[in-house]
Design an enzyme around this catalytic site. Sequence first.
Site, mmCIF file in Angstrom:
data_model
loop_
_atom_site.group_PDB
_atom_site.id
_atom_site.type_symbol
_atom_site.label_atom_id
_atom_site.label_comp_id
_atom_site.label_asym_id
_atom_site.label_seq_id
_atom_site.Cartn_x
_atom_site.Cartn_y
_atom_site.Cartn_z
ATOM 1 N N ARG A 53 0.865 -1.183 0.000
ATOM 2 C CA ARG A 53 0.000 0.000 0.000
ATOM 3 C C ARG A 53 0.899 1.229 0.000
ATOM 4 O O ARG A 53 2.123 1.110 -0.045
ATOM 5 C CB ARG A 53 -1.032 -0.007 1.137
ATOM 6 C CG ARG A 53 -0.702 -0.758 2.382
ATOM 7 C CD ARG A 53 0.487 -0.216 3.131
ATOM 8 N NE ARG A 53 0.301 1.191 3.415
ATOM 9 C CZ ARG A 53 1.246 2.056 3.660
ATOM 10 N NH1 ARG A 53 2.524 1.674 3.647
ATOM 11 N NH2 ARG A 53 1.014 3.317 3.903
ATOM 12 N N GLY A 54 0.278 2.417 0.036
ATOM 13 C CA GLY A 54 1.040 3.658 -0.099
ATOM 14 C C GLY A 54 1.033 4.054 -1.570
ATOM 15 O O GLY A 54 1.309 3.218 -2.451
ATOM 16 N N ALA A 55 0.724 5.305 -1.818
ATOM 17 C CA ALA A 55 0.471 5.743 -3.202
ATOM 18 C C ALA A 55 1.601 5.379 -4.185
ATOM 19 O O ALA A 55 1.340 4.763 -5.228
ATOM 20 C CB ALA A 55 0.194 7.245 -3.207
ATOM 21 N N ARG A 90 -7.894 0.214 -6.261
ATOM 22 C CA ARG A 90 -8.057 1.210 -5.193
ATOM 23 C C ARG A 90 -8.296 2.570 -5.863
ATOM 24 O O ARG A 90 -7.557 2.944 -6.779
ATOM 25 C CB ARG A 90 -6.828 1.259 -4.271
ATOM 26 C CG ARG A 90 -6.660 -0.042 -3.467
ATOM 27 C CD ARG A 90 -5.688 0.128 -2.322
ATOM 28 N NE ARG A 90 -6.225 0.980 -1.275
ATOM 29 C CZ ARG A 90 -5.486 1.481 -0.281
ATOM 30 N NH1 ARG A 90 -4.190 1.228 -0.226
ATOM 31 N NH2 ARG A 90 -6.028 2.255 0.645
ATOM 32 N N GLN A 203 -1.513 1.751 10.160
ATOM 33 C CA GLN A 203 -0.248 1.840 9.412
ATOM 34 C C GLN A 203 0.842 2.546 10.223
ATOM 35 O O GLN A 203 2.024 2.266 10.052
ATOM 36 C CB GLN A 203 -0.462 2.584 8.084
ATOM 37 C CG GLN A 203 -1.288 1.836 7.052
ATOM 38 C CD GLN A 203 -2.746 2.219 7.106
ATOM 39 O OE1 GLN A 203 -3.283 2.531 8.162
ATOM 40 N NE2 GLN A 203 -3.406 2.211 5.961
ATOM 41 N N ASP A 244 -1.916 11.050 -1.070
ATOM 42 C CA ASP A 244 -2.342 10.104 -2.114
ATOM 43 C C ASP A 244 -2.786 10.813 -3.382
ATOM 44 O O ASP A 244 -2.854 10.208 -4.443
ATOM 45 C CB ASP A 244 -3.473 9.230 -1.586
ATOM 46 C CG ASP A 244 -2.972 8.386 -0.426
ATOM 47 O OD1 ASP A 244 -2.936 8.902 0.706
ATOM 48 O OD2 ASP A 244 -2.573 7.236 -0.674
ATOM 49 N N ASN A 254 -5.226 12.674 1.882
ATOM 50 C CA ASN A 254 -4.329 11.720 2.564
ATOM 51 C C ASN A 254 -5.164 10.876 3.523
ATOM 52 O O ASN A 254 -6.382 11.067 3.647
ATOM 53 C CB ASN A 254 -3.199 12.462 3.299
ATOM 54 C CG ASN A 254 -2.104 11.526 3.773
ATOM 55 O OD1 ASN A 254 -1.652 10.678 3.013
ATOM 56 N ND2 ASN A 254 -1.690 11.648 5.021
ATOM 57 N N LYS A 255 -4.511 9.963 4.184
ATOM 58 C CA LYS A 255 -5.178 9.011 5.081
ATOM 59 C C LYS A 255 -6.135 9.723 6.049
ATOM 60 O O LYS A 255 -5.827 10.788 6.569
ATOM 61 C CB LYS A 255 -4.101 8.233 5.847
ATOM 62 C CG LYS A 255 -4.577 7.171 6.798
ATOM 63 C CD LYS A 255 -5.526 6.166 6.182
ATOM 64 C CE LYS A 255 -4.950 5.476 4.960
ATOM 65 N NZ LYS A 255 -5.957 4.651 4.238
HETATM 66 O O1 MRU Z 1 -4.361 3.223 2.592
HETATM 67 P P1 MRU Z 1 -2.878 3.391 2.419
HETATM 68 O O2 MRU Z 1 -2.073 2.749 3.490
HETATM 69 O O3 MRU Z 1 -2.419 3.022 1.024
HETATM 70 O O4 MRU Z 1 -2.694 4.950 2.569
HETATM 71 C C1 MRU Z 1 -1.399 5.504 2.536
HETATM 72 C C2 MRU Z 1 -1.368 6.932 2.895
HETATM 73 O O5 MRU Z 1 -2.361 7.578 3.092
HETATM 74 C C3 MRU Z 1 -0.049 7.566 2.892
HETATM 75 O O6 MRU Z 1 0.043 8.548 3.872
HETATM 76 C C4 MRU Z 1 0.105 8.166 1.488
HETATM 77 O O7 MRU Z 1 -0.099 7.163 0.512
HETATM 78 C C5 MRU Z 1 1.384 8.704 1.214
HETATM 79 S S1 MRU Z 1 2.486 7.408 0.824
HETATM 80 C C6 MRU Z 1 3.960 8.120 0.463
#
Ligand code: MRU
Length: 368
Positions: A53-55, A90, A203, A244, A254-255
């Site tokens: 996960r993570g963008a 996603r 996370q 993201d 973002n999250k």
């Molecule tokens: O749902 P996730 O774990 O994929 O979400 C990730 C985030 O929100 C991170 O903060 C974001 O992707 C930045 S990653 C460099």
Amino acid sequence: MKVNGKAMRSIWVEPDGWSVGVIDQTALPHRFATVRLATLEEAAHAIRAMVIRGAPLIGATAAYGICLALRADPSDETLDHAYGTLLATRPTAVNLRWALDEITAAVRNRPRSERTAAAYRRAAEICDEDVAINTAIGRNGLPLIETIASRKKPGERVNVLTHCNAGWLATVDVGTATAPIYLAHDKGVAVHVFADETRPRNQGASLTAWELGQHGVPHTLIADNTGGHLMQHGMVDLVIVGTDRVTANGDVCNKIGTYLKALAARDNGVPFYVALPSPTIDFTVADGLAEIPIEQRSAEEVATMTGRTADGRIETVHIAPAGSAVANYGFDVTPARLISGLITERGVIAASRAALAGAFPERAGAAE
Ligand code: MRU
């Protein structure tokens, strides 16, 4: 970055030269395990189930998902099917669409016999570019930490609060929000991180705390609702989060929970920065609140907690009454006006249309 002292990235091509290795992020921090992806479906599943996960890492994995599909069949039909399958995994992080477009552009007009090799080449470049971008984000963000450090009394440390995991596990390497932190730490600046746990998937607790620990960065895990209190008491010098998707106007998705941290930061005069690699900018949308699709995930993630028991078993327990309705929004949008600056690979810029278009004119122009 290092795992048990050994340098590694979060995604790689296996020694067979074609299958793809990733770290199973659902097993951390209790167990370090890797997963081999050999088909389009396995790559799509890894993204959907948040094995990765993570963008930026979602984008890199999707790029290799196209490679795996083309290796099986380099036809236009398979390319289109793979694009659609991966794009649907996603909805929020725009790096996914960006990477799919990049790979598609690299193969579309080639003869079938050349497509697979061209896709693997572009996927490897996307990974290397991500590392270079994050390294530059680190360099550009470092002065923010150093400036605060220069005002500290001897023995005091710079306290950075971060949310979710925008560390190296969310990228190919180095991380975005963590890049200036790792660089500062490596240069001997006394930096300490408050890591939000980041319910419901934790996370921050599972991944950020783990990777900071692996690198030896002092950190403290906090419950999500603690940040405001810390800021009121002068215990946070700086917030740095990842993102993201950033709109052309500088709104930051973002999250979930990021927005509340930005509000608390504004109320307490704490600088709030967003580390932003350019593939995360979506110049096709302007108003983040109205236009960014916010992922909603399963009720299970909110109504349960998973962890390690004293005797080492991984167990999931229910924490809510059976039958209670549950909502699980994965992301929120922080309006540009609450953001002190965007730490990009081309410098620290304002969260505004003019600054984004000025720093990335080729991307802004392509979206017109
Ligand atoms: O749902 P996730 O774990 O994929 O979400 C990730 C985030 O929100 C991170 O903060 C974001 O992707 C930045 S990653 C460099």
